[in-house]
Design a protein around this motif. Structure first.
Motif, PDB file in Angstrom:
ATOM      1  N   ALA A   1      12.935   6.802 -25.152  1.00 45.87           N
ATOM      2  CA  ALA A   1      14.059   6.995 -24.293  1.00 45.87           C
ATOM      3  C   ALA A   1      13.605   6.232 -22.681  1.00 45.87           C
ATOM      4  O   ALA A   1      14.439   5.536 -22.370  1.00 45.87           O
ATOM      5  CB  ALA A   1      14.854   8.057 -24.086  1.00 45.87           C
ATOM      6  N   ALA A   2      12.243   6.713 -22.337  1.00 47.34           N
ATOM      7  CA  ALA A   2      11.963   6.249 -21.132  1.00 47.34           C
ATOM      8  C   ALA A   2      11.749   4.851 -21.041  1.00 47.34           C
ATOM      9  O   ALA A   2      12.084   4.147 -20.072  1.00 47.34           O
ATOM     10  CB  ALA A   2      10.599   7.129 -20.729  1.00 47.34           C
ATOM     11  N   LEU A   3      11.050   4.495 -22.311  1.00 43.59           N
ATOM     12  CA  LEU A   3      10.804   3.166 -22.290  1.00 43.59           C
ATOM     13  C   LEU A   3      12.059   2.122 -22.244  1.00 43.59           C
ATOM     14  O   LEU A   3      12.137   1.140 -21.835  1.00 43.59           O
ATOM     15  CB  LEU A   3       9.941   2.846 -23.670  1.00 43.59           C
ATOM     16  CG  LEU A   3       8.268   2.723 -23.486  1.00 43.59           C
ATOM     17  CD1 LEU A   3       7.728   2.180 -24.518  1.00 43.59           C
ATOM     18  CD2 LEU A   3       8.112   1.564 -22.141  1.00 43.59           C
ATOM     19  N   ARG A   4      13.060   2.576 -23.026  1.00 34.80           N
ATOM     20  CA  ARG A   4      14.154   1.781 -23.258  1.00 34.80           C
ATOM     21  C   ARG A   4      14.765   1.617 -21.674  1.00 34.80           C
ATOM     22  O   ARG A   4      15.315   0.647 -21.077  1.00 34.80           O
ATOM     23  CB  ARG A   4      15.340   2.703 -23.909  1.00 34.80           C
ATOM     24  CG  ARG A   4      16.409   1.872 -24.749  1.00 34.80           C
ATOM     25  CD  ARG A   4      17.284   2.597 -25.528  1.00 34.80           C
ATOM     26  NE  ARG A   4      16.715   3.292 -26.433  1.00 34.80           N
ATOM     27  CZ  ARG A   4      16.772   4.851 -26.473  1.00 34.80           C
ATOM     28  NH1 ARG A   4      17.690   5.403 -25.792  1.00 34.80           N
ATOM     29  NH2 ARG A   4      16.010   5.299 -27.491  1.00 34.80           N
ATOM     30  N   PHE A   5      14.927   2.795 -21.121  1.00 32.73           N
ATOM     31  CA  PHE A   5      15.329   2.967 -19.558  1.00 32.73           C
ATOM     32  C   PHE A   5      14.674   1.869 -18.775  1.00 32.73           C
ATOM     33  O   PHE A   5      15.371   1.150 -17.928  1.00 32.73           O
ATOM     34  CB  PHE A   5      15.338   4.291 -19.087  1.00 32.73           C
ATOM     35  CG  PHE A   5      15.461   4.696 -17.712  1.00 32.73           C
ATOM     36  CD1 PHE A   5      16.731   4.360 -17.223  1.00 32.73           C
ATOM     37  CD2 PHE A   5      14.199   4.561 -16.817  1.00 32.73           C
ATOM     38  CE1 PHE A   5      16.874   4.658 -15.596  1.00 32.73           C
ATOM     39  CE2 PHE A   5      14.589   4.688 -15.436  1.00 32.73           C
ATOM     40  CZ  PHE A   5      15.853   4.723 -15.003  1.00 32.73           C
TER      41      PHE A   5
ATOM     42  N   GLY B   1       9.718  -0.326 -28.297  1.00 33.11           N
ATOM     43  CA  GLY B   1      10.445   0.964 -28.742  1.00 33.11           C
ATOM     44  C   GLY B   1       9.843   1.266 -30.120  1.00 33.11           C
ATOM     45  O   GLY B   1      10.347   2.255 -30.467  1.00 33.11           O
ATOM     46  N   GLU B   2       9.387   0.710 -30.908  1.00 36.07           N
ATOM     47  CA  GLU B   2       9.164   0.994 -32.226  1.00 36.07           C
ATOM     48  C   GLU B   2       7.772   1.863 -32.253  1.00 36.07           C
ATOM     49  O   GLU B   2       6.756   1.676 -31.623  1.00 36.07           O
ATOM     50  CB  GLU B   2       8.772  -0.276 -33.114  1.00 36.07           C
ATOM     51  CG  GLU B   2       8.845  -0.313 -34.449  1.00 36.07           C
ATOM     52  CD  GLU B   2       8.302  -1.342 -35.169  1.00 36.07           C
ATOM     53  OE1 GLU B   2       8.120  -1.438 -36.550  1.00 36.07           O
ATOM     54  OE2 GLU B   2       8.115  -2.553 -34.575  1.00 36.07           O
ATOM     55  N   LEU B   3       7.890   2.859 -33.269  1.00 36.29           N
ATOM     56  CA  LEU B   3       6.859   3.961 -33.260  1.00 36.29           C
ATOM     57  C   LEU B   3       6.032   3.254 -34.437  1.00 36.29           C
ATOM     58  O   LEU B   3       6.592   3.198 -35.401  1.00 36.29           O
ATOM     59  CB  LEU B   3       7.169   5.392 -33.662  1.00 36.29           C
ATOM     60  CG  LEU B   3       6.189   6.120 -33.885  1.00 36.29           C
ATOM     61  CD1 LEU B   3       5.350   6.444 -32.424  1.00 36.29           C
ATOM     62  CD2 LEU B   3       6.592   7.585 -34.414  1.00 36.29           C
ATOM     63  N   VAL B   4       4.795   2.888 -34.320  1.00 38.60           N
ATOM     64  CA  VAL B   4       3.630   2.390 -35.303  1.00 38.60           C
ATOM     65  C   VAL B   4       2.559   3.378 -35.410  1.00 38.60           C
ATOM     66  O   VAL B   4       2.244   4.028 -34.363  1.00 38.60           O
ATOM     67  CB  VAL B   4       3.404   1.106 -35.165  1.00 38.60           C
ATOM     68  CG1 VAL B   4       4.683  -0.132 -35.178  1.00 38.60           C
ATOM     69  CG2 VAL B   4       2.541   1.019 -33.950  1.00 38.60           C
ATOM     70  N   ARG B   5       1.875   3.205 -36.564  1.00 40.90           N
ATOM     71  CA  ARG B   5       0.584   4.156 -36.754  1.00 40.90           C
ATOM     72  C   ARG B   5      -0.492   2.973 -36.938  1.00 40.90           C
ATOM     73  O   ARG B   5      -0.253   1.951 -37.555  1.00 40.90           O
ATOM     74  CB  ARG B   5       0.823   4.912 -38.070  1.00 40.90           C
ATOM     75  CG  ARG B   5      -0.346   5.891 -37.996  1.00 40.90           C
ATOM     76  CD  ARG B   5      -0.177   6.619 -39.672  1.00 40.90           C
ATOM     77  NE  ARG B   5      -1.398   7.210 -40.207  1.00 40.90           N
ATOM     78  CZ  ARG B   5      -2.145   8.255 -39.732  1.00 40.90           C
ATOM     79  NH1 ARG B   5      -1.477   8.975 -38.738  1.00 40.90           N
ATOM     80  NH2 ARG B   5      -3.179   8.539 -40.245  1.00 40.90           N
ATOM     81  N   ALA B   6      -1.551   3.084 -36.311  1.00 41.15           N
ATOM     82  CA  ALA B   6      -2.421   2.314 -36.568  1.00 41.15           C
ATOM     83  C   ALA B   6      -3.668   3.046 -36.821  1.00 41.15           C
ATOM     84  O   ALA B   6      -4.242   3.923 -36.265  1.00 41.15           O
ATOM     85  CB  ALA B   6      -3.012   1.494 -35.048  1.00 41.15           C
ATOM     86  N   SER B   7      -4.512   2.521 -37.816  1.00 45.11           N
ATOM     87  CA  SER B   7      -6.043   2.944 -38.312  1.00 45.11           C
ATOM     88  C   SER B   7      -6.619   1.933 -39.102  1.00 45.11           C
ATOM     89  O   SER B   7      -6.353   0.689 -39.035  1.00 45.11           O
ATOM     90  CB  SER B   7      -5.355   4.210 -39.511  1.00 45.11           C
ATOM     91  OG  SER B   7      -4.876   3.699 -40.698  1.00 45.11           O
ATOM     92  N   GLU B   8      -7.587   2.396 -39.811  1.00 45.14           N
ATOM     93  CA  GLU B   8      -8.468   1.330 -40.632  1.00 45.14           C
ATOM     94  C   GLU B   8      -7.550   0.696 -41.542  1.00 45.14           C
ATOM     95  O   GLU B   8      -8.163  -0.336 -41.995  1.00 45.14           O
ATOM     96  CB  GLU B   8      -9.761   1.968 -41.227  1.00 45.14           C
ATOM     97  CG  GLU B   8     -10.699   2.362 -40.041  1.00 45.14           C
ATOM     98  CD  GLU B   8     -11.475   1.215 -39.569  1.00 45.14           C
ATOM     99  OE1 GLU B   8     -11.199   0.033 -39.837  1.00 45.14           O
ATOM    100  OE2 GLU B   8     -12.573   1.594 -38.785  1.00 45.14           O
TER     101      GLU B   8
END
Ligand SMILES: Cc1cc2nc3c(=O)[nH]c(=O)nc-3n(C[C@H](O)[C@H](O)[C@H](O)COP(=O)(O)OP(=O)(O)OC[C@H]3O[C@@H](n4cnc5c(N)ncnc54)[C@H](O)[C@@H]3O)c2cc1C
Length: 489
Positions: free
Chosen positions: A86-90, A201-208
């Motif tokens: 929400a803060a990023l959208r704002f 605003g997308e939630l992603v996961r990053a790993s090996e």
């Protein structure tokens, strides 16, 4: 916050307008603050929105380095991932400059800005340790001491920094050096995954195995690619009792002490990590009063292995010359971790210059001691970290972090309690750094001030810097996340 009184909101807006007008010459937001967007943000926010005029504003705009004094338009104290998005959208909607804050320990104060929005992860304190899988998850507002408290309850730890009130988030994203690094590597070497909110605003996961390019970049590339909301780490057994602590000699003896030290560390086991400190002895209870203010050299040790082995390994150092004070003994790891806390409190004025060197040659030692003897401030703590061991066993290109092959990291810290005398200390720090220039190899990105693009390139080396630029173009082409050691797209 849900249901703010409209009168209070009007007060915010008025104060904000005045504040923005009065700081017009400072880093200005790209557009003014859109009132309806702010009200919309406040309505849905689970955490706290703090604006100029709020009782909490002055406290919440402060960061660790007291020489930084900035006035953001909005501080969004996030309670969870939904608040972050929400803060990023704002921010995107209003065009406000974005600062991201974990623990607020950025040396140059990049986690606060004039006129923009601070997306503050501080309230996000969740930690979960799984002793069976030897992993820990920690949210982005966790401080190092808070993580140690939970992991040490199971006799385990994540290798991290040497001051407990430092933020885990910023430290990890830059690499993370500390007392366990020669045995267990950098903080990023035990990082398994991150949850990250991208610029759109997308939630992603990053790993090996997921978003592997991003996972490479966040291990050293700082906050350039998005806002990490949660980290997952591998845990290793540590302590809880370790042989650790500093041994001090008079600073005039530092040329001999450091020559002995250089030869001695050439073949100490990786369990041992050491840090050399030049400083004036602090007026703290563990320092005999006759030493207060004396110029001293200290070698801090931490042996991440069995106590008997640690005692045997540090014995030659303890026997060298006639130490003024020997505090190297078995103690709880968490106690050792807190050793530097009183020397680096919130609110003092701090300035740093930093560089890595390959080795402590005679010339490097002589320059270091010559300048250290001229240190005036009674509160400077100038550490030289010993690298090598597990750090150097990870390939230079395996993560974005630069300088794995370096021998030592100099963190030339200039400190004054108030602004009085600060400029003189800064000059002292710059002069030592310049004198060492022929010996610089690389620089740790988390120890940079705002020093320009060339220095950031030096932190990564040209090839990795270009790779990071390509990643930046992919994840943040508009450079929304620019208040950091910025990799321009
Ligand atoms: C007293 C002190 C001791 C230190 N000791 C060590 C040490 O032993 N070892 C070491 O390696 N470093 C050490 N450091 C340096 C430290 O690693 C950096 O200052 C680091 O940035 C601190 O992280 P923070 O979250 O507290 O900082 P903040 O000021 O909150 O953040 C710094 C920057 O990190 C980025 N950032 C923060 N949180 C996030 C997030 N969740 N997502 C994306 N980006 C984010 C932002 O770009 C921000 O500008 C120390 C610093 C201090 C002040």
């Amino acid at each position: 916050m849900v249901g703010r009184a409209s009168g209070k909101n009007r007060l915010h807006r008025d104060v904000l307008r005045e504040m923005l007008e009065s700081t017009a010459s400072a880093t200005a937001p790209e557009t003014g603050v859109d009132e309806s967007a702010l009200l919309e943000l406040e309505r849905s926010f689970r955490g706290e929105i703090v604006c100029p005029g709020d009782p909490a504003y002055n406290e919440q705009r402060k960061i660790w380095n007291g020489s930084i004094d900035r006035y953001p338009a909005v501080i969004a104290r996030c309670a969870g991932v939904a608040d972050v998005t929400a803060a990023l959208r704002f921010a995107r909607q209003t065009g406000l400059l974005v600062a991201v804050r974990g623990g607020g320990h950025s040396f140059p104060g990049l986690s606060v800005c004039d006129g923009g929005i601070v997306i503050d992860l501080g309230p996000m304190k969740g930690i979960r340790v799984d002793p069976d899988t030897r992993t820990a998850r920690a949210q982005a507002g966790v401080l190092l001491g808070e993580l140690d408290r939970e992991t040490q309850a199971f006799g385990m730890a994540v290798p991290a920094g040497i001051v407990t009130h430092t933020g885990l988030a910023g430290l990890t994203l830059g690499g993370g050096i500390g007392w366990l690094m020669r045995k267990h590597g950098l903080t990023i070497d035990q990082l398994l995954a991150v949850d990250l909110v991208t610029a759109d605003g997308e939630l992603v996961r990053a790993s090996e195995t997921e978003n592997t390019d991003l996972f490479w970049g966040v291990r050293g590339g700082g906050g350039n690619f998005g806002i990490v909301t949660e980290f997952e780490f591998r845990l290793n057994p540590v302590g809880p009792i370790v042989v650790a602590g500093p041994i001090f000699w008079p600073m005039e003896e530092s040329p001999q002490v450091l020559r002995f030290y250089r030869d001695w560390i050439a073949d100490v086991p990786d369990e041992l990590t050491t840090i050399v400190i030049h400083r004036r002895a602090p007026a703290q209870p563990w320092v005999p009063s006759e030493l207060h203010g004396a110029h001293v050299v200290g070698i801090g040790c931490c042996y991440a292995g069995p106590v008997e082995d640690g005692e045997r390994v540090v014995a030659p150092l303890r026997k060298f010359g006639s130490p003024l004070l020997d505090l190297c003994a078995p103690k709880p790891f968490t106690q050792h971790q807190a050793m530097f806390d009183p020397s680096l409190p919130h609110g003092w004025h701090y300035y740093f210059r930093s560089c890595d060197v390959a080795e402590l040659t005679d010339e490097v030692i002589d320059i270091t001691v010559d300048h250290s003897l001229r240190m005036k401030s009674p509160v400077n703590t100038f550490p030289i970290f010993q690298l090598g061991g597990a750090i150097a066993r990870v390939g230079e290109d395996e993560t974005a972090f630069g300088g794995r092959g370096a021998g030592h990291t100099f963190n030339i810290n200039a400190t004054s309690v108030t602004s009085e005398g600060f400029e003189e200390e800064r000059e002292w720090s710059r002069a030592l750094w310049s004198a060492l220039e022929p010996h610089h190899t690389s620089v740790y990105v988390n120890f940079l001030m705002e020093e320009g693009e060339e220095r950031i390139r030096q932190a990564y080396g040209p090839a990795k810097y270009d790779r990071l630029k390509a990643l930046k173009r992919r994840y943040d082409p508009d450079n929304l996340f620019r208040l950091n050691q910025n990799i321009t797209p």
